[in-house]
Design an enzyme around this catalytic site. Sequence first.
Site, PDB file in Angstrom:
ATOM      1  CG  HIS A 195     -31.592   6.820  -0.192  1.00 36.52           C
ATOM      2  ND1 HIS A 195     -31.663   7.334  -1.461  1.00 36.52           N
ATOM      3  CD2 HIS A 195     -31.517   5.461  -0.358  1.00 36.52           C
ATOM      4  CE1 HIS A 195     -31.657   6.364  -2.344  1.00 36.52           C
ATOM      5  NE2 HIS A 195     -31.562   5.208  -1.700  1.00 36.52           N
ATOM      6  CD  GLU A 196     -29.615   3.088   1.828  1.00 40.45           C
ATOM      7  OE1 GLU A 196     -30.372   2.100   1.787  1.00 40.45           O
ATOM      8  OE2 GLU A 196     -28.991   3.497   0.838  1.00 40.45           O
ATOM      9  CG  HIS A 214     -34.668   1.763   0.388  1.00 43.37           C
ATOM     10  ND1 HIS A 214     -35.433   2.026  -0.728  1.00 43.37           N
ATOM     11  CD2 HIS A 214     -33.391   2.130   0.054  1.00 43.37           C
ATOM     12  CE1 HIS A 214     -34.675   2.532  -1.677  1.00 43.37           C
ATOM     13  NE2 HIS A 214     -33.436   2.609  -1.235  1.00 43.37           N
ATOM     14  CG  ASP A 243     -33.065   3.001  -4.766  1.00 37.81           C
ATOM     15  OD1 ASP A 243     -33.306   4.096  -4.220  1.00 37.81           O
ATOM     16  OD2 ASP A 243     -32.455   2.078  -4.206  1.00 37.81           O
ATOM     17  CE1 TYR A 283     -29.899   4.762  -6.225  1.00 38.50           C
ATOM     18  CE2 TYR A 283     -29.701   3.919  -8.465  1.00 38.50           C
ATOM     19  CZ  TYR A 283     -29.873   3.698  -7.112  1.00 38.50           C
ATOM     20  OH  TYR A 283     -30.017   2.418  -6.638  1.00 38.50           O
TER      21      TYR A 283
END
Length: 359
Positions: A309-310, A313, A322, A325
Amino acid sequence: MKKQIPISVAVAIVLALLAVILRAGAAFASSEVPSVTLSVDSTSFAADMPVTVHVTIANNGKHPLKILKWYTPFDDVEGPLFSIQRDYGLPVAYTGPLYKRPKPAHDDYLHLKGGESITRDVDLAMYYDLSKSGQYSIVYDVSSTELYAERGSAKKEPERLTSNEIKVWIAGREAGSVADAGIPVKTSGTTGFNRCTTTQQAILVTARANASSYSADALSYLKSQSHQYSPRYITWFGAPDAARYETVTTHFTSISSAMDTAAVTFDCGCKKRYYAYVYPTRPYTIYLCRIFWLAPQTGTDSQAGTLIHEMSHFNTVASTSDYVYGQQGAMDLALTDPAKAVNNADNHEYFGENSPPLQ
């Protein structure tokens, strides 16, 4: 014998009553939704001045309201709360942090009594690329299905909160990390740590290895064009489309490469009730927060998935956002707006985790 009311008169009465009800409903709805007002002390900012905007959120109704703090500057700016354009149409990039969060809890909501308002000052230069001089238009603009407490949790359509527009002239200032946003960073595949205990370091080494395995598996899966028709792809990225499928494949090519070869730094100093966050323009530092350490190593919302996920980015990787969620939110997004799904970080995480497995 009763005297009957002519049909035309009856219809007129019904329409009049309906109009009264609709006006009352509209008045009630408008009073039950908070307002946001932006203001500034100056319409011109020199290069050495903070670009301070006063943000006032008001409950204009009589009843208490709850607003998700994530979409306010109440504690801090934790996402792109503002839509900013320069010189009448050029979008201005958000350079602040992007978080992976759990489902919101009671304490994550800002409580406003009837008639109550709060004002917070935001220095936009800390969160947006104001490196170019010009005329800037600024609007507060956020949306979420959970914006107003739990009442929106079952809705698929997000609720929105917007402000007035203000226009200011801003002199360009040093871009800092923004200037490096498009420059690939030379990497050696090392793993560094900041404010991490020995135990945390060991956990993170394992998490990165698992994230690397997840990413490689996802990329291998995507290399078969026929898989764009599979339940796994459609669940997380929506209806088959060649261009979107290529975008997702490109994203996982970059994610997998970064997991294997990037010089990643893990920072364990975050105390917020989130999983993790990054600054998209500052590869490849990942900040781990409290919920990360409680997550399973693999599976749904895992430590490995959080790293995917990170990593997605970073502008040098996939530059994801985002929009929503959680698994349900990600599935709904894939169904209703595949174009956003292919740019949503959680959709990438859940595709990589593939938990429960979809063939």
